[in-house]
Design a protein around this motif. Structure first.
Motif, PDB file in Angstrom:
ATOM      1  N   THR A  43       0.834  -1.214   0.000  1.00  0.00           N
ATOM      2  CA  THR A  43       0.000   0.000   0.000  1.00  0.00           C
ATOM      3  C   THR A  43       0.867   1.263   0.000  1.00  0.00           C
ATOM      4  O   THR A  43       0.369   2.380  -0.027  1.00  0.00           O
ATOM      5  N   SER A  44       2.189   1.077   0.049  1.00  0.00           N
ATOM      6  CA  SER A  44       3.121   2.208  -0.115  1.00  0.00           C
ATOM      7  C   SER A  44       4.478   1.622  -0.506  1.00  0.00           C
ATOM      8  O   SER A  44       4.699   0.416  -0.374  1.00  0.00           O
ATOM      9  N   ASP A  45       5.385   2.512  -0.969  1.00  0.00           N
ATOM     10  CA  ASP A  45       6.740   2.052  -1.296  1.00  0.00           C
ATOM     11  C   ASP A  45       7.527   1.825  -0.011  1.00  0.00           C
ATOM     12  O   ASP A  45       7.339   2.539   0.977  1.00  0.00           O
ATOM     13  N   GLN A  46       8.421   0.848  -0.057  1.00  0.00           N
ATOM     14  CA  GLN A  46       9.304   0.587   1.090  1.00  0.00           C
ATOM     15  C   GLN A  46      10.748   0.622   0.608  1.00  0.00           C
ATOM     16  O   GLN A  46      11.042   0.110  -0.472  1.00  0.00           O
ATOM     17  N   PHE A  47      11.621   1.214   1.432  1.00  0.00           N
ATOM     18  CA  PHE A  47      13.027   1.309   1.030  1.00  0.00           C
ATOM     19  C   PHE A  47      13.922   0.851   2.186  1.00  0.00           C
ATOM     20  O   PHE A  47      13.920   1.455   3.253  1.00  0.00           O
ATOM     21  N   TYR A  48      14.660  -0.231   1.937  1.00  0.00           N
ATOM     22  CA  TYR A  48      15.611  -0.764   2.927  1.00  0.00           C
ATOM     23  C   TYR A  48      17.025  -0.544   2.408  1.00  0.00           C
ATOM     24  O   TYR A  48      17.346  -0.901   1.271  1.00  0.00           O
ATOM     25  N   LEU A  49      17.852   0.073   3.264  1.00  0.00           N
ATOM     26  CA  LEU A  49      19.228   0.383   2.874  1.00  0.00           C
ATOM     27  C   LEU A  49      20.182  -0.318   3.840  1.00  0.00           C
ATOM     28  O   LEU A  49      20.088  -0.113   5.057  1.00  0.00           O
TER      29      LEU A  49
ATOM     30  N   ALA B 268      13.633   8.798   6.460  1.00  0.00           N
ATOM     31  CA  ALA B 268      12.491   9.367   5.726  1.00  0.00           C
ATOM     32  C   ALA B 268      12.936  10.212   4.523  1.00  0.00           C
ATOM     33  O   ALA B 268      12.328  10.149   3.452  1.00  0.00           O
ATOM     34  N   LYS B 269      14.021  10.961   4.706  1.00  0.00           N
ATOM     35  CA  LYS B 269      14.497  11.865   3.635  1.00  0.00           C
ATOM     36  C   LYS B 269      14.921  11.054   2.392  1.00  0.00           C
ATOM     37  O   LYS B 269      14.609  11.405   1.259  1.00  0.00           O
ATOM     38  N   GLU B 270      15.636   9.954   2.658  1.00  0.00           N
ATOM     39  CA  GLU B 270      16.105   9.107   1.549  1.00  0.00           C
ATOM     40  C   GLU B 270      14.926   8.391   0.894  1.00  0.00           C
ATOM     41  O   GLU B 270      14.857   8.261  -0.338  1.00  0.00           O
ATOM     42  N   THR B 271      14.005   7.923   1.737  1.00  0.00           N
ATOM     43  CA  THR B 271      12.835   7.210   1.202  1.00  0.00           C
ATOM     44  C   THR B 271      12.017   8.141   0.314  1.00  0.00           C
ATOM     45  O   THR B 271      11.545   7.739  -0.753  1.00  0.00           O
ATOM     46  N   LYS B 272      11.910   9.394   0.718  1.00  0.00           N
ATOM     47  CA  LYS B 272      11.129  10.362  -0.062  1.00  0.00           C
ATOM     48  C   LYS B 272      11.729  10.522  -1.468  1.00  0.00           C
ATOM     49  O   LYS B 272      11.005  10.582  -2.464  1.00  0.00           O
ATOM     50  N   LYS B 273      13.049  10.578  -1.529  1.00  0.00           N
ATOM     51  CA  LYS B 273      13.715  10.719  -2.841  1.00  0.00           C
ATOM     52  C   LYS B 273      13.456   9.496  -3.705  1.00  0.00           C
ATOM     53  O   LYS B 273      13.228   9.605  -4.915  1.00  0.00           O
TER      54      LYS B 273
END
Ligand code: 2P0
Length: 326
Positions: free
Chosen positions: A52-58, A65-70
């Motif tokens: 239901t939303s994008d997920q970003f694992y680094l 949040a800032k990186e995920t937004k980009k």
């Protein structure tokens, strides 16, 4: 709906410094880089109708949040192109020592562009991938390709003629890049912000634009002739001109620290002793030294003897993106 891509970082020999369009990442000048073998990002993208939303694992953790937004902004561009509304899980492993002053954004957005495009079913060629990667971070346009790469600034307002092209294979010229990490305390002005401030306020920016076109002609001659002296001289001079623009900005700023200058002076001292080494510096205090294979060890020893040097990473010319089977 899943793909994994490995992309390597690159170092600009002729710098990208200034944008003519911030949203589309269109630069004011062409730049030319060498892709490096040692530092890379591996990214997996999986579009999934359950999300239901994008997920970003680094590097194993949920990203800030800032990186995920980009990343979400970038995925929106990919979805728009593919006419899709699916959300994605993005998993990235960065093998880029950010302390060494390498922007992980170059390898990061090159890997993300290629993995996302493939996972969503877009069939893009490398030129189109370069244009897409550019819209995550300018220098990522160059990391699609291996070897020596030129990023064309283009003329069109929609960016359709703004992409990178390979100009010399990695096997054609075995140069070495030593990444010299120095002791550092100060906070840096992010390159995106520094570039913008320079374009808007530095009276030296016009001089930069005038000089960079000439430097590009010289470096392309040097690459064709495999003339290392010619290449090294223009690389070092181009970096100094880029940094000179920051001193004219309002407010002025400077990426160098005293340790940076010590390394620069040692490189010049090596040349006086007949050892050919040339430096370049990005938007940070660390120094990259370009040399030929036979001189690599001697240069390492001289720089490693400086108390301000923390670590030296040795790089060779690297490849373009590769798709990894899941
Ligand atoms: C370069 N740099 O050519 C130049 C030289 C830093 C100095 O590209 O705003 O992270 O994401 O397009 O690509 C670093 O800036 O900037 C950079 P954005 P990017 O490598």
């Amino acid at each position: 709906m899943k793909a994994t891509v490995k992309a390597h970082t690159n170092i600009a020999l002729i710098k990208y410094w200034g944008k003519r369009d911030e949203r589309l990442f269109l630069p004011t000048n062409n730049s030319l880089s060498v892709t490096l073998d040692k530092f890379y990002t591996i990214t997996t993208v999986e579009f999934d109708e359950q999300l239901t939303s994008d997920q970003f694992y680094l590097n194993g953790n949920e990203a800030e949040a800032k990186e995920t937004k980009k990343v979400v902004t970038f995925l929106n561009r990919v979805r728009e192109k593919a006419n899709s509304t699916l959300f994605a899980k993005v998993t990235s492993e960065n093998h880029v020592p950010t302390a060494a002053g390498f922007a992980s954004s170059a390898s990061g957005y090159a890997a993300l562009a290629a993995a996302a495009a493939k996972a969503i079913g877009l069939n893009l060629n490398e030129r189109e991938l370069s244009q897409l990667a550019r819209q995550g971070s300018g220098s990522a346009s160059r990391s699609i390709f291996g070897g020596y790469v030129e990023w064309e600034k283009g003329m069109e307002s929609d960016g359709s003629d703004c992409y990178a092209t390979p100009i010399l294979d990695r096997d054609a010229w075995d140069l070495r890049v030593l990444s010299v990490e120095v002791t550092t305390k100060a906070k840096k002005v992010l390159s995106r912000e520094g570039m913008k401030r320079t374009v808007e306020t530095s009276p030296f920016f016009a001089g930069w634009l005038e000089a960079v076109d000439k430097d590009l002609i010289t470096i392309k001659e040097a690459l064709q002739e495999k003339d290392f002296t010619k290449l090294g001289q223009v690389v070092e001079a181009n970096a100094l001109k880029m940094h000179a623009t920051t001193l004219g900005a309002n407010p002025p700023f400077m990426y160098w620290q005293s340790a940076t200058v010590e390394v620069m002076q040692e490189v010049q001292a090596l040349r006086e002793k007949g050892i050919e080494a040339y430096f370049t510096i990005d938007a940070g205090p660390n120094v990259k030294v370009v040399c030929q294979p036979d001189d690599e060890q001697k240069i390492h020893e001289a720089l490693n003897a400086l108390p301000v040097v923390n670590e030296i990473h040795h790089c060779r010319v690297g490849p373009g993106i590769t798709y990894i089977a899941d």
